[in-house]
Design an enzyme around this catalytic site. Sequence first.
Site, short mmCIF file in Angstrom:
data_model
loop_
_atom_site.label_atom_id
_atom_site.label_comp_id
_atom_site.label_asym_id
_atom_site.label_seq_id
_atom_site.Cartn_x
_atom_site.Cartn_y
_atom_site.Cartn_z
N CYS A 1 0.90 -1.01 -0.03
CA CYS A 1 -0.18 -0.06 0.00
C CYS A 1 0.97 1.14 -0.18
CB CYS A 1 -0.77 0.02 1.35
SG CYS A 1 -1.80 -1.27 1.32
N ARG B 1 4.53 0.73 -6.45
CA ARG B 1 4.38 -0.34 -5.28
C ARG B 1 3.48 -1.37 -5.46
NH1 ARG B 1 6.40 2.29 -0.73
NH2 ARG B 1 4.93 1.55 0.85
N TRP C 1 -2.78 -2.49 -1.64
CA TRP C 1 -2.57 -3.94 -2.05
C TRP C 1 -3.09 -4.91 -1.22
CZ3 TRP C 1 1.28 -7.70 -0.53
CH2 TRP C 1 1.77 -8.64 -1.57
N ASN D 1 -0.90 1.43 5.91
CA ASN D 1 -0.33 0.54 5.17
C ASN D 1 0.29 -0.10 6.36
OD1 ASN D 1 1.39 -0.76 3.38
ND2 ASN D 1 3.04 0.66 3.67
N GLY D 2 0.12 -1.43 5.86
CA GLY D 2 0.40 -2.68 7.21
C GLY D 2 -0.61 -3.48 7.42
N GLU E 1 18.65 -16.67 -9.90
CA GLU E 1 18.08 -15.42 -10.04
C GLU E 1 17.51 -15.46 -11.76
OE1 GLU E 1 17.35 -12.85 -8.61
OE2 GLU E 1 17.37 -11.50 -10.11
N LYS F 1 13.67 -14.18 -12.41
CA LYS F 1 13.31 -12.96 -13.45
C LYS F 1 12.23 -13.48 -14.38
CE LYS F 1 14.29 -9.84 -11.62
NZ LYS F 1 14.74 -10.15 -10.31
N GLU G 1 9.04 -14.24 -12.73
CA GLU G 1 8.00 -13.07 -12.25
C GLU G 1 7.56 -12.14 -13.25
OE1 GLU G 1 9.77 -10.45 -9.47
OE2 GLU G 1 11.79 -10.59 -10.15
N HIS H 1 19.97 -36.41 -10.39
CA HIS H 1 19.19 -36.93 -8.77
C HIS H 1 17.72 -36.66 -9.21
CE1 HIS H 1 23.02 -37.79 -6.90
NE2 HIS H 1 23.17 -36.34 -7.48
N LYS I 1 6.18 -4.14 -5.16
CA LYS I 1 7.84 -4.00 -5.16
C LYS I 1 8.30 -4.15 -3.65
CE LYS I 1 11.87 -2.48 -6.72
NZ LYS I 1 12.36 -3.58 -7.42
#
Length: 609
Positions: free
Chosen positions: A2, A27, A74, A100-101, A482, A486, A489, A505, A604
Site C-alpha cells: 500500500c 509499489r 495492495w 499501510n500494514g 536469479e 526474473k 515473475e 538426482h 515492489k
Amino acid sequence: MCGIVGFAGKDGAKEKVIDGLKRLEYRGYDSAGIALPINGKIEIRKHVGEIANLEKIIQDDDFDSSIGIGHTRWATHGAPSDVNSHPHANRDNSIAIVHNGIIENYIELKAWLSSDYGIKFKSDTDSEVIAHLIGIYYDGDLHQAVNKAVEQMRGAYAIAAIAADEPDKIVAVRKDAPLVAGQGDGFNFIASDIPAMLKYVRSVYFIENNETVVLTKDSIRIYNEEGKIVKRELYHVSWNADAAEKDGYDHFMMKEIHEQPKAIEETLVRRLNPDDSINLDGISMTKEDLEQFNKIYIVACGTAYHAGLVGKLTIERMAAIPVEVDVASEFRYREPFIDDKTLFIAISQSGETLDTLEALREAKKKGARVLSVVNVVGSSVARESDDVFYTWAGPEIAVASTKAYTTQLICMYLIALYMGRTKGLVDDTRYESILSELKALPAKVESILNNKKKIESIARKYYKREKVFFVGRGLDSGVSFEGSLKLKEISYINSFAIAAGELKHGTIALMEEDALVFALATQDFLYEKMVSNVKEIAARGARIIGVAKEGRKELAEITDEVIYIPEADDIVTPVLAVVPLQLFAYYVAKERGCNIDKPKNLAKSVTVE
Ligand code: AGP
C-alpha cells in the site's frame, strides 16, 4: 505494498494527493482513494482498480480542500473492492484514515467496538478498525485520539488521519511500515515513499518507529513514543524528478537494466578511497570486531537472497569465515545459532521487507552485529542496522529487481575484500587484481547490453516454451536461481533453477524436446563438468542456451545457442552472467504481452508476512 500520501497546504489538495498516488503506483496496488475535509464533513472518493478509475469519479466534483489524504491499496485483508478501498471513515464521517500494514489484533478490536459501541463495519478490512478507534477517542484533538487508538493496536502500520473539525491538520504515525515527511514552502507532505512528493519537495524527514507526526501547511512536528518533540535532521533528496520516469525506455525494467553500468560504478566508487583502499564511511565495525566474528549469516528474500548466494561463496573464499545464507521467512523460525561473535548481513533493496526486518530484529536480540546492504536511504532495515553498506542504484521502480541485484553483488565483493584483506588472507596482488576486475565491470556490462539484439532474437524464438530450466555450478548456480526468478515473475512461465550436478538426482527426468535449458558455464574450474552436464541434457532432446566467457568454443558445438560474456575473473562473472538472463526474461515477457513493470500479484516491497 500500500501507498499513503497526505498534503497540507493553502489549497489544491486533491490534485497534489492524486499526483502523489500516481508516483507510488510502482509499489503495486489494486484500488485507490482520497479523503478531503469539506464544510465540517469528510468527502471520500475511492474505487477498485487503477488510479484512472478514481480520477473519473472525482472529475465532476466541484470541491477541493487545503488538506487531504490518499491511498493505493495492495489487498491483505479483504478482497480488492470499492468498499475495502481506503480511506476508511468512522461512523459519522468525521474522521478518515489511510493505512499501510496489518493490524494483527483487528478481530478482537472489531468485536469490542461492535459490542461496546454498536459500531457496524462496512468493510472486511483490518484498517477500518483504526478509523473507528480514533473516532471513539476523538474529543477535538486528533493527535491525542490517534495516540490513544494506536495504544490498542498490534501489528505494522503507517497511518495518516484527518478530522472534519480540524481541517488544517494531518496526524500520521508509523510502526514497521515506511513513512516520510516532506517540507515545502507553505505546504508539507507525508507519504510512504519519497517519489510521492519528489515533484514538490526535496527536503524530507525520515519518520522512525513509534513516532507520530502532526503536519500542517506551516509545520511538521515529530513526537516520540513519550510524546516529546523530536529534533530531526532534514535529508536532501538528490534524485532528479525524472529519475523515476522511464527515460524513453518502454518499461522501467529496461531502463534499470541499462542503468546497471552506472549503478555498479556509483556503488563501487563511493566505497573506494583515492588509494583504492575501501572507504568505510558510516561503518562503525572495527578491525577487532571483524576478527572476532566466527560465523556470518546472510539473510534476505527473493533476488536479494540470490545476491546472498553469491556473497556466501565470495566471502568464504576471501575471508575464510563460514557463511550461511537463508531466506528471511525461514530464518526467523528456525532457532538459529547466534551470539556476539555472529555477523548478520541483511540484504534488501527496499529496506522495508518485513520478513527481512523481523529476521534482523531476531538476530539483534540474540546479540549479533547487524550489517545491512540496502538501496533505500533511511529505510527501516538501514535504520535498525548497526552498519549499512548502501547500494547506489537509485530508485528501482520495476517490481523485478535488476540493478539492485548487481549492485548488491558489488557490496558483497567489497565486504569480502575488506574482510579478507583485514585478516591478511588477501594479499596486495590479489586485492589489486580483483579491484581492477570490479572496475572493469561497468564497461563489460555495457558491451553485453550493446549485444542485446541477439538475446532479443533468442527470446523471440523461445518465448512460447512453458518448461524453462536454469542450471549452473558454483557461482553460476546462484545466478541460475536469479535468472529463473526474473523469468517467472514477469512472464509467468513456470521456470526452474537447479545446481547442474543435481540434475541426475531426479530433475533430468524432465529433460525432453519441449524443455529449454540455460546452462551457465562461466566458472573455468568447473567448465569441463558443465560441458558433460550439457551433453547429458542434449542427449535427451532439450534445447540449450549456453552462457560462457568469450572463446569457450566447445560449448557452441553442443548447444543451440551460446551467449558469450566478456573475459573476466571467475569470481566477478555473476555480475556479467545475470545480464543476458535479465534481458531474456524482459523480451520473453514483452513477446507474451505481460505487464512487465507491475506483474500480477506482485509488489515492489513486501511489507507483510
Ligand atoms: C525480485 O525481482 C522480486 N521483486 C522480489 O523477490 C524481491 O527481491 C524481494 O521481495 C526482496 O525485496 P527487497 O530486496 O526489497 O527486500
